[in-house]
Design a protein around this motif. Structure first.
Motif, PDB file in Angstrom:
ATOM      1  N   ALA A 119      35.434  55.358  30.203  1.00 16.05           N
ATOM      2  CA  ALA A 119      34.304  55.881  31.113  1.00 16.05           C
ATOM      3  C   ALA A 119      34.199  54.876  32.258  1.00 16.05           C
ATOM      4  O   ALA A 119      34.052  55.519  33.334  1.00 16.05           O
ATOM      5  CB  ALA A 119      33.163  55.477  30.044  1.00 16.05           C
ATOM      6  N   GLU A 120      34.414  53.668  32.224  1.00 18.12           N
ATOM      7  CA  GLU A 120      34.389  52.806  33.372  1.00 18.12           C
ATOM      8  C   GLU A 120      35.400  53.048  34.418  1.00 18.12           C
ATOM      9  O   GLU A 120      35.165  53.221  35.435  1.00 18.12           O
ATOM     10  CB  GLU A 120      34.711  51.349  32.891  1.00 18.12           C
ATOM     11  N   ALA A 121      36.692  53.328  34.075  1.00 18.00           N
ATOM     12  CA  ALA A 121      37.701  54.092  34.677  1.00 18.00           C
ATOM     13  C   ALA A 121      37.343  55.159  35.644  1.00 18.00           C
ATOM     14  O   ALA A 121      37.732  55.232  36.758  1.00 18.00           O
ATOM     15  CB  ALA A 121      39.001  54.027  33.859  1.00 18.00           C
ATOM     16  N   GLU A 122      36.777  56.137  34.784  1.00 13.91           N
ATOM     17  CA  GLU A 122      36.361  57.285  35.327  1.00 13.91           C
ATOM     18  C   GLU A 122      35.348  57.210  36.450  1.00 13.91           C
ATOM     19  O   GLU A 122      35.525  57.950  37.370  1.00 13.91           O
ATOM     20  CB  GLU A 122      35.707  58.172  34.291  1.00 13.91           C
ATOM     21  N   LYS A 123      34.496  56.134  36.362  1.00 14.34           N
ATOM     22  CA  LYS A 123      33.272  55.922  37.408  1.00 14.34           C
ATOM     23  C   LYS A 123      34.121  55.421  38.705  1.00 14.34           C
ATOM     24  O   LYS A 123      33.963  55.423  39.912  1.00 14.34           O
ATOM     25  CB  LYS A 123      32.461  54.764  36.799  1.00 14.34           C
ATOM     26  N   ILE A 124      35.096  54.413  38.364  1.00 14.32           N
ATOM     27  CA  ILE A 124      35.837  53.876  39.615  1.00 14.32           C
ATOM     28  C   ILE A 124      36.559  54.935  40.360  1.00 14.32           C
ATOM     29  O   ILE A 124      36.603  54.971  41.517  1.00 14.32           O
ATOM     30  CB  ILE A 124      36.980  52.827  38.924  1.00 14.32           C
ATOM     31  N   TRP A 125      37.156  55.995  39.461  1.00 16.21           N
ATOM     32  CA  TRP A 125      37.961  57.067  40.066  1.00 16.21           C
ATOM     33  C   TRP A 125      36.832  57.949  40.955  1.00 16.21           C
ATOM     34  O   TRP A 125      37.435  58.367  41.922  1.00 16.21           O
ATOM     35  CB  TRP A 125      38.844  57.966  39.082  1.00 16.21           C
ATOM     36  N   ALA A 126      35.865  58.321  40.359  1.00 14.82           N
ATOM     37  CA  ALA A 126      34.858  58.925  41.365  1.00 14.82           C
ATOM     38  C   ALA A 126      34.503  58.202  42.573  1.00 14.82           C
ATOM     39  O   ALA A 126      34.233  58.999  43.583  1.00 14.82           O
ATOM     40  CB  ALA A 126      33.638  59.101  40.235  1.00 14.82           C
ATOM     41  N   GLU A 127      34.310  56.918  42.524  1.00 16.08           N
ATOM     42  CA  GLU A 127      34.099  56.256  43.722  1.00 16.08           C
ATOM     43  C   GLU A 127      35.411  56.463  44.792  1.00 16.08           C
ATOM     44  O   GLU A 127      35.095  56.485  45.796  1.00 16.08           O
ATOM     45  CB  GLU A 127      33.934  54.677  43.451  1.00 16.08           C
ATOM     46  N   ILE A 128      36.305  56.171  44.172  1.00 16.39           N
ATOM     47  CA  ILE A 128      37.641  56.496  45.131  1.00 16.39           C
ATOM     48  C   ILE A 128      37.715  57.882  45.673  1.00 16.39           C
ATOM     49  O   ILE A 128      37.932  58.138  46.776  1.00 16.39           O
ATOM     50  CB  ILE A 128      38.965  56.223  44.146  1.00 16.39           C
ATOM     51  N   GLU A 129      37.287  58.865  44.738  1.00 15.93           N
ATOM     52  CA  GLU A 129      37.215  60.425  45.536  1.00 15.93           C
ATOM     53  C   GLU A 129      36.253  60.460  46.512  1.00 15.93           C
ATOM     54  O   GLU A 129      36.508  61.155  47.423  1.00 15.93           O
ATOM     55  CB  GLU A 129      37.128  61.353  44.299  1.00 15.93           C
ATOM     56  N   TRP A 138      46.585  50.719  62.373  1.00 22.83           N
ATOM     57  CA  TRP A 138      47.311  50.113  61.231  1.00 22.83           C
ATOM     58  C   TRP A 138      46.824  48.769  60.721  1.00 22.83           C
ATOM     59  O   TRP A 138      47.272  48.179  59.747  1.00 22.83           O
ATOM     60  CB  TRP A 138      48.837  50.117  61.600  1.00 22.83           C
ATOM     61  N   PHE A 139      45.960  48.248  61.456  1.00 19.30           N
ATOM     62  CA  PHE A 139      45.288  47.046  61.007  1.00 19.30           C
ATOM     63  C   PHE A 139      43.924  47.417  60.211  1.00 19.30           C
ATOM     64  O   PHE A 139      43.765  46.464  59.667  1.00 19.30           O
ATOM     65  CB  PHE A 139      44.660  46.206  62.499  1.00 19.30           C
ATOM     66  N   LYS A 140      43.565  48.520  60.184  1.00 17.57           N
ATOM     67  CA  LYS A 140      42.486  48.678  59.169  1.00 17.57           C
ATOM     68  C   LYS A 140      43.079  48.817  57.683  1.00 17.57           C
ATOM     69  O   LYS A 140      44.085  49.270  57.420  1.00 17.57           O
ATOM     70  CB  LYS A 140      42.099  50.039  59.442  1.00 17.57           C
ATOM     71  N   SER A 141      42.148  48.306  57.086  1.00 22.06           N
ATOM     72  CA  SER A 141      42.708  48.027  55.389  1.00 22.06           C
ATOM     73  C   SER A 141      42.216  49.374  54.862  1.00 22.06           C
ATOM     74  O   SER A 141      41.171  49.995  55.088  1.00 22.06           O
ATOM     75  CB  SER A 141      41.835  46.929  54.934  1.00 22.06           C
ATOM     76  N   ASP A 142      42.791  49.686  53.776  1.00 24.41           N
ATOM     77  CA  ASP A 142      42.583  50.838  52.976  1.00 24.41           C
ATOM     78  C   ASP A 142      41.351  50.363  52.034  1.00 24.41           C
ATOM     79  O   ASP A 142      41.522  49.531  51.199  1.00 24.41           O
ATOM     80  CB  ASP A 142      43.966  51.250  52.469  1.00 24.41           C
ATOM     81  N   PRO A 143      40.428  51.388  52.220  1.00 31.40           N
ATOM     82  CA  PRO A 143      39.142  50.868  51.319  1.00 31.40           C
ATOM     83  C   PRO A 143      39.230  51.252  49.919  1.00 31.40           C
ATOM     84  O   PRO A 143      38.739  50.625  49.146  1.00 31.40           O
ATOM     85  CB  PRO A 143      37.877  51.522  52.046  1.00 31.40           C
ATOM     86  N   THR A 144      40.181  51.976  49.669  1.00 29.87           N
ATOM     87  CA  THR A 144      40.355  52.421  48.129  1.00 29.87           C
ATOM     88  C   THR A 144      41.418  51.559  47.562  1.00 29.87           C
ATOM     89  O   THR A 144      41.743  51.554  46.176  1.00 29.87           O
ATOM     90  CB  THR A 144      40.905  53.831  48.015  1.00 29.87           C
ATOM     91  N   LYS A 145      42.251  50.955  48.244  1.00 27.77           N
ATOM     92  CA  LYS A 145      43.194  49.919  47.766  1.00 27.77           C
ATOM     93  C   LYS A 145      42.780  49.204  46.495  1.00 27.77           C
ATOM     94  O   LYS A 145      43.385  48.964  45.562  1.00 27.77           O
ATOM     95  CB  LYS A 145      44.086  49.188  48.843  1.00 27.77           C
ATOM     96  N   LYS A 146      41.815  48.268  46.976  1.00 31.46           N
ATOM     97  CA  LYS A 146      41.106  47.262  45.824  1.00 31.46           C
ATOM     98  C   LYS A 146      40.784  48.180  44.468  1.00 31.46           C
ATOM     99  O   LYS A 146      40.871  47.794  43.434  1.00 31.46           O
ATOM    100  CB  LYS A 146      40.148  46.545  46.358  1.00 31.46           C
ATOM    101  N   LEU A 147      39.838  49.499  44.799  1.00 32.14           N
ATOM    102  CA  LEU A 147      39.465  50.244  44.021  1.00 32.14           C
ATOM    103  C   LEU A 147      40.540  50.791  43.020  1.00 32.14           C
ATOM    104  O   LEU A 147      40.508  50.898  41.565  1.00 32.14           O
ATOM    105  CB  LEU A 147      38.695  51.419  44.337  1.00 32.14           C
ATOM    106  N   ARG A 148      41.672  51.234  43.570  1.00 29.32           N
ATOM    107  CA  ARG A 148      42.868  51.746  42.835  1.00 29.32           C
ATOM    108  C   ARG A 148      43.550  50.798  41.854  1.00 29.32           C
ATOM    109  O   ARG A 148      43.905  50.725  40.630  1.00 29.32           O
ATOM    110  CB  ARG A 148      43.977  52.270  43.814  1.00 29.32           C
ATOM    111  N   LYS A 149      43.545  49.237  42.359  1.00 26.04           N
ATOM    112  CA  LYS A 149      43.935  48.229  41.661  1.00 26.04           C
ATOM    113  C   LYS A 149      43.019  48.184  40.296  1.00 26.04           C
ATOM    114  O   LYS A 149      43.812  48.026  39.397  1.00 26.04           O
ATOM    115  CB  LYS A 149      44.275  47.068  42.377  1.00 26.04           C
TER     116      LYS A 149
END
Length: 59
Positions: A41-51, A4-15
């Motif tokens: 297009a930039e948002a789609e690249k970020i979403w691809a990183e999240i996935e 539970w101390f691990k941070s979610d790596p996608t949290k910052k990307l989702r914001k």
């Protein structure tokens, strides 16, 4: 054990993704379709990183 101390790596990307979508929506409302397309297009690249991160975490 202390997962539970691990941070979610996608949290910052989702914001960042949500902010880009909001920015794109505002550009579209202003009638600036070129900016809307670039921001989307930039948002789609970020979403691809999240996935990619989520896919690597499930393995």
């Amino acid at each position: 054990m202390l997962s539970w101390f691990k941070s979610d790596p996608t949290k910052k990307l989702r914001k960042k993704y949500d902010a880009k979508l909001e920015e794109g929506m505002q550009a579209q409302r202003r009638g600036d379709i070129k900016s809307y397309a670039m921001i989307t297009a930039e948002a789609e690249k970020i979403w691809a990183e999240i996935e990619a991160i989520e896919k690597s975490n499930k393995k």
